[in-house]
Design an enzyme around this catalytic site. Structure first.
Site, short mmCIF file in Angstrom:
data_model
loop_
_atom_site.label_atom_id
_atom_site.label_comp_id
_atom_site.label_asym_id
_atom_site.label_seq_id
_atom_site.Cartn_x
_atom_site.Cartn_y
_atom_site.Cartn_z
N HIS A 118 0.85 -1.19 0.00
CA HIS A 118 0.00 0.00 0.00
C HIS A 118 0.89 1.24 0.00
CE1 HIS A 118 -2.88 3.02 1.29
NE2 HIS A 118 -3.83 2.19 0.88
N GLU A 148 -3.95 1.82 -7.41
CA GLU A 148 -4.25 2.86 -6.44
C GLU A 148 -3.38 4.07 -6.71
OE1 GLU A 148 -6.55 1.36 -2.89
OE2 GLU A 148 -4.49 1.74 -2.29
C1 PEP Z 1 -6.83 3.30 0.26
O1 PEP Z 1 -6.11 3.91 1.07
O2 PEP Z 1 -6.54 2.17 -0.14
C2 PEP Z 1 -8.03 3.97 -0.23
C3 PEP Z 1 -8.62 3.50 -1.30
O3 PEP Z 1 -8.45 5.05 0.52
P1 PEP Z 1 -9.68 6.04 0.21
O4 PEP Z 1 -10.82 5.18 -0.31
O5 PEP Z 1 -9.97 6.65 1.50
O6 PEP Z 1 -9.21 7.00 -0.84
#
Ligand code: PEP
Length: 258
Positions: free
Chosen positions: A95, A167
């Site tokens: 992450h 992400e």
């Molecule tokens: C994450 O940190 O994996 C994430 C998707 O956070 P958020 O949905 O709060 O942007």
């Protein structure tokens, strides 16, 4: 056989063990059994054990948010995947918050992916570029390096169950998610990396998620993107109404694609 869609809640360092139980209780009631959606909850280490007894197992599975890549030894403060293997099906690995705040580098992520697989845990490998990397046209290089290094110890058989999550760092904790076209470009490129490494069969068996500011109103647009098999949800997963609506949105999107 086509795998079910996947929705993963990342509860980060937010809830006490008591609050985790309360949220699980609410989700047990709110979320129906959807045969086309697998839902995974990622509480803190502390809450994994109680959560494993509290979740409705017809509806939920558990993931670790992190883990150490050695199986056992003199590593004070660490928790290994081998210690969690009876509790979790999945583990979030790489992450961007781990990379940023805990200086996790590409090799460490690779070792964690290998440790998960060695212990029968499916890694959810998070990759994504920062705003600066995007502005400097480095997105493809970053995704390539993160994926190729992380998977370098896996055989094609190991890789078949893998979950990748796109992400983009700039879309996490933001006002809105990345646009569907942006997600499509990144996911196509990520799938291409897997195809280059392991071939078409493995590429079509892995699942690719999108994560970053998911909310119920964005779900159908994101799930329409070809090659996206689900969502990794941060903030919105802390609210049982919103998270329930996201799960239903993924279920409906999957039905409309069948
Ligand atoms: C994450 O940190 O994996 C994430 C998707 O956070 P958020 O949905 O709060 O942007």
């Amino acid at each position: 056989m086509k795998q079910s869609k996947l929705v993963v809640a990342n509860w980060k360092m937010y809830l006490s063990t008591h609050d985790t139980s309360v949220l699980i209780n609410r989700l047990n009631k709110k979320v129906p059994v959807y045969r086309n959606v697998e839902v995974v909850l990622s509480p803190s280490y502390l809450s994994l054990q109680p959560a494993s007894m509290e979740i409705d197992r017809r509806k939920f599975r558990l993931a670790a948010q992190d883990g150490f890549y050695k199986d056992e030894g003199a590593f004070t403060g660490a928790v290994s995947y081998s210690q969690m293997r009876e509790l979790v099906h999945y583990a979030i690995v790489g992450h961007s918050e781990r990379r940023r705040f805990f200086n996790e580098n590409l090799d460490e992520v690779r070792d964690k992916v290998a440790a998960c697989v060695r212990n029968g845990i499916t890694p959810i490998l998070c990759v994504g570029e920062t705003k600066q990397e995007r502005n400097e046209n480095e997105t493809k290089q970053v995704l390539h390096d993160q994926i190729v290094t992380a998977l370098s110890d896996l055989t094609s058989e190991d890789a078949e169950d893998l979950v990748l999550a796109y992400e983009p760092v700039w879309a996490i904790g933001a006002e809105e998610p990345a646009k569907p076209d942006t997600i499509k470009d990144a996911v196509d490129w990520m799938r291409y990396q897997v195809r280059e490494l392991y071939g078409q069969k493995t590429e079509s068996s892995i699942r690719v998620l999108y994560g970053g500011s998911d909310e119920p109103q964005y779900v159908s647009g994101i799930m329409e993107v070809d090659g996206v098999d689900g969502l990794l949800v941060g903030r919105a997963s802390l609210n049982f109404e919103q998270f329930g609506d996201i799960i239903t949105g993924v279920h409906l999107a999957a039905l409309s694609k069948d």
